[in-house]
Scaffold this motif. Structure first.
Motif, mmCIF file in Angstrom:
data_model
loop_
_atom_site.group_PDB
_atom_site.id
_atom_site.type_symbol
_atom_site.label_atom_id
_atom_site.label_comp_id
_atom_site.label_asym_id
_atom_site.label_seq_id
_atom_site.Cartn_x
_atom_site.Cartn_y
_atom_site.Cartn_z
ATOM 1 N N ALA A 220 10.218 40.520 -42.632
ATOM 2 C CA ALA A 220 11.356 40.354 -41.730
ATOM 3 C C ALA A 220 11.617 38.881 -41.454
ATOM 4 N N ASN A 221 12.885 38.571 -41.197
ATOM 5 C CA ASN A 221 13.271 37.232 -40.776
ATOM 6 C C ASN A 221 14.501 37.349 -39.884
ATOM 7 N N LEU A 222 14.674 36.385 -39.011
ATOM 8 C CA LEU A 222 15.799 36.425 -38.093
ATOM 9 C C LEU A 222 16.913 35.496 -38.548
ATOM 10 N N LEU A 223 18.039 35.632 -37.905
ATOM 11 C CA LEU A 223 19.248 34.896 -38.259
ATOM 12 C C LEU A 223 19.064 33.392 -38.101
ATOM 13 N N ASN A 224 19.551 32.640 -39.092
ATOM 14 C CA ASN A 224 19.688 31.198 -38.899
ATOM 15 C C ASN A 224 21.173 30.846 -39.019
ATOM 16 N N LEU A 225 21.570 29.865 -38.260
ATOM 17 C CA LEU A 225 22.988 29.521 -38.160
ATOM 18 C C LEU A 225 23.203 28.036 -38.416
ATOM 19 N N ARG A 226 23.293 27.684 -39.690
ATOM 20 C CA ARG A 226 23.652 26.312 -40.031
ATOM 21 C C ARG A 226 25.167 26.163 -39.999
ATOM 22 N N PRO A 227 25.650 24.917 -39.892
ATOM 23 C CA PRO A 227 27.104 24.712 -39.911
ATOM 24 C C PRO A 227 27.739 25.359 -41.139
ATOM 25 N N GLY B 6 19.683 40.966 -30.190
ATOM 26 C CA GLY B 6 20.572 41.745 -29.354
ATOM 27 C C GLY B 6 21.387 42.792 -30.074
ATOM 28 N N LEU B 7 21.407 42.745 -31.402
ATOM 29 C CA LEU B 7 22.207 43.691 -32.183
ATOM 30 C C LEU B 7 21.350 44.609 -33.041
ATOM 31 N N SER B 8 20.323 44.055 -33.676
ATOM 32 C CA SER B 8 19.512 44.893 -34.576
ATOM 33 C C SER B 8 18.016 44.664 -34.393
ATOM 34 N N ASP B 9 17.612 44.142 -33.235
ATOM 35 C CA ASP B 9 16.196 43.833 -33.025
ATOM 36 C C ASP B 9 15.504 44.741 -32.021
ATOM 37 N N ARG B 10 16.163 45.819 -31.590
ATOM 38 C CA ARG B 10 15.498 46.732 -30.665
ATOM 39 C C ARG B 10 14.355 47.452 -31.378
ATOM 40 N N PRO B 11 13.280 47.761 -30.670
ATOM 41 C CA PRO B 11 12.118 48.394 -31.319
ATOM 42 C C PRO B 11 12.468 49.636 -32.118
ATOM 43 N N GLU B 12 13.353 50.482 -31.582
ATOM 44 C CA GLU B 12 13.703 51.707 -32.293
ATOM 45 C C GLU B 12 14.492 51.415 -33.565
ATOM 46 N N GLN B 13 15.277 50.333 -33.573
ATOM 47 C CA GLN B 13 16.009 49.953 -34.780
ATOM 48 C C GLN B 13 15.054 49.438 -35.856
ATOM 49 N N LEU B 14 14.096 48.632 -35.458
ATOM 50 C CA LEU B 14 13.103 48.127 -36.405
ATOM 51 C C LEU B 14 12.294 49.276 -36.985
ATOM 52 N N ALA B 15 11.876 50.192 -36.128
ATOM 53 C CA ALA B 15 11.055 51.323 -36.574
ATOM 54 C C ALA B 15 11.818 52.206 -37.559
ATOM 55 N N GLU B 16 13.124 52.375 -37.330
ATOM 56 C CA GLU B 16 13.924 53.218 -38.227
ATOM 57 C C GLU B 16 13.923 52.659 -39.647
ATOM 58 N N VAL B 17 14.064 51.343 -39.788
ATOM 59 C CA VAL B 17 14.074 50.740 -41.125
ATOM 60 C C VAL B 17 12.700 50.856 -41.769
ATOM 61 N N VAL B 18 11.644 50.595 -41.017
ATOM 62 C CA VAL B 18 10.294 50.657 -41.586
ATOM 63 C C VAL B 18 9.964 52.077 -42.034
ATOM 64 N N VAL C 27 11.419 45.749 -49.387
ATOM 65 C CA VAL C 27 12.499 45.620 -48.402
ATOM 66 C C VAL C 27 12.348 44.298 -47.670
ATOM 67 N N GLY C 28 13.451 43.560 -47.585
ATOM 68 C CA GLY C 28 13.515 42.366 -46.752
ATOM 69 C C GLY C 28 14.440 42.651 -45.580
ATOM 70 N N MET C 29 13.881 42.732 -44.384
ATOM 71 C CA MET C 29 14.698 42.964 -43.191
ATOM 72 C C MET C 29 15.243 41.610 -42.723
ATOM 73 N N ALA C 30 16.331 41.194 -43.341
ATOM 74 C CA ALA C 30 16.863 39.873 -43.034
ATOM 75 C C ALA C 30 18.372 39.836 -43.291
ATOM 76 N N PRO C 31 19.113 39.215 -42.376
ATOM 77 C CA PRO C 31 18.593 38.690 -41.125
ATOM 78 C C PRO C 31 18.674 39.728 -40.003
ATOM 79 N N SER D 139 17.738 43.652 -49.486
ATOM 80 C CA SER D 139 18.026 43.238 -48.122
ATOM 81 C C SER D 139 18.524 44.442 -47.331
ATOM 82 N N ILE D 140 17.720 44.880 -46.384
ATOM 83 C CA ILE D 140 18.096 45.998 -45.505
ATOM 84 C C ILE D 140 17.718 45.600 -44.083
ATOM 85 N N PRO D 141 18.559 44.817 -43.418
ATOM 86 C CA PRO D 141 18.199 44.366 -42.081
ATOM 87 C C PRO D 141 18.294 45.438 -41.012
ATOM 88 N N THR D 142 19.129 46.455 -41.242
ATOM 89 C CA THR D 142 19.317 47.492 -40.234
ATOM 90 C C THR D 142 19.884 48.748 -40.874
#
Length: 299
Positions: A218-225, A193-205, A185-189, A147-150
């Motif tokens: 890649a997957n984005l954040l989920n927010l269950r209770p 607004g924090l780690s989804d800018r194009p340059e941030q994504l490109a840096e990890v790839v 590599v799993g870019m998750a989550p 897991s390397i989201p950023t």
């Protein structure tokens, strides 16, 4: 941070999973000292009436006999050799593994039974077990997903407070791939607004490609209770300006973002992976890192 380790035997090792993309899981520990603020396991803890707030990760159950129980379960005539995900509800290479070596014992059981498995981890300690992973890979399908989201230093420090530096994970990928192991590599989550800018994504790839990763997703954040309350509390403290965005995106108790929000990010990661040639290149000599000091052990 003080962590309590409770050494308790388990009656079963393999867990049947429902509502996920896999059928069986194995967790040598319960609870995780990494204490990532976005961890989806916090939701499971809340449903079980266990702490999902800042107390999560301060008490770890150590299943001292899990490897022996697993070996018995894999030997049952009724077991059909299904692939097992190791670490679906905990990190199997969190610090406790250095002492207890339960994950290593489970990998040895999988190797002896020629049973396929995959590992999800943020822990570079996995390279310690490269000998077992090589033996298991000769007998069945084995994959490691880091897991390397950023690679953003500020986001990493504030959201994954007790994990190894992401570049340590990249170094582990390089070592595993060099040993012939399928390491991805799993870019998750990814956090809106924090780690989804194009340059941030490109840096990890780009870093994944340089490390020799066999694939990336890649997957984005989920927010269950349970996860939701803890994450938003930390967001309000560290990035208060982002709170309105999350209140809008996850309004009315929404846990998962709609496709219109997730698909652009996933598509961009897939495009970057094609552009930079992230694919299985085991057996191909990897180029030396452009900046070796960045791959040095840190933090």
């Amino acid at each position: 941070m003080q962590v309590e380790y409770r050494e308790e035997p388990c009656r079963s090792a393999l867990n049947r999973v429902r509502g996920m993309m896999f059928e069986w899981s194995l967790n040598p520990y319960m609870g995780c000292a990494h204490r990532c603020i976005f961890c989806y396991v916090r939701a499971f803890e809340r449903r079980a009436d266990r702490p999902s707030d800042d107390r999560y990760g301060r008490s770890i159950r150590v299943k001292v006999n899990v490897a022996e129980v697993l070996a018995r379960e894999l030997a049952r005539p009724s077991w059909e050799g299904a692939s097992v995900v190791v670490g679906a509800a905990t990190d199997p290479y969190q610090p406790a593994e250095g002492r207890y070596r339960l994950t290593r014992g489970c990998l040895e059981a999988f190797a002896a039974a020629a049973n396929p498995f995959s590992i999800i981890t943020r822990g570079p300690m996995v390279v310690r077990d490269v000998d077992v992973l090589q033996e298991a890979s000769r007998r069945a399908a084995v994959t490691i997903t880091f897991s390397i989201p950023t690679l953003d230093e500020d986001v990493w420090r504030k959201t994954e407070p007790s994990t190894a530096h992401p570049r340590q994970r990249l170094r582990a990928i390089r070592e595993l791939v060099a040993a012939g192991i399928d390491a991805r590599v799993g870019m998750a989550p990814i956090l809106p607004g924090l780690s989804d800018r194009p340059e941030q994504l490109a840096e990890v790839v780009r870093a994944a490609r340089a490390a020799g990763a066999t694939g990336i997703w890649a997957n984005l954040l989920n927010l269950r209770p349970g996860t939701r309350e803890h994450f938003l509390e930390n967001l309000a403290r560290d990035w208060p300006e982002e709170l309105p965005r999350y209140e809008r995106l996850y309004a009315n108790g929404r846990a998962y973002l709609p496709k219109a929000e997730t698909e652009p990010v996933r598509s961009e990661v897939a495009r970057l992976a094609r552009e930079h040639g992230v694919r299985d290149r085991r057996g191909v000599r990897l180029e030396p890192p452009a900046q070796p000091e960045q791959l040095a052990l840190a933090v």
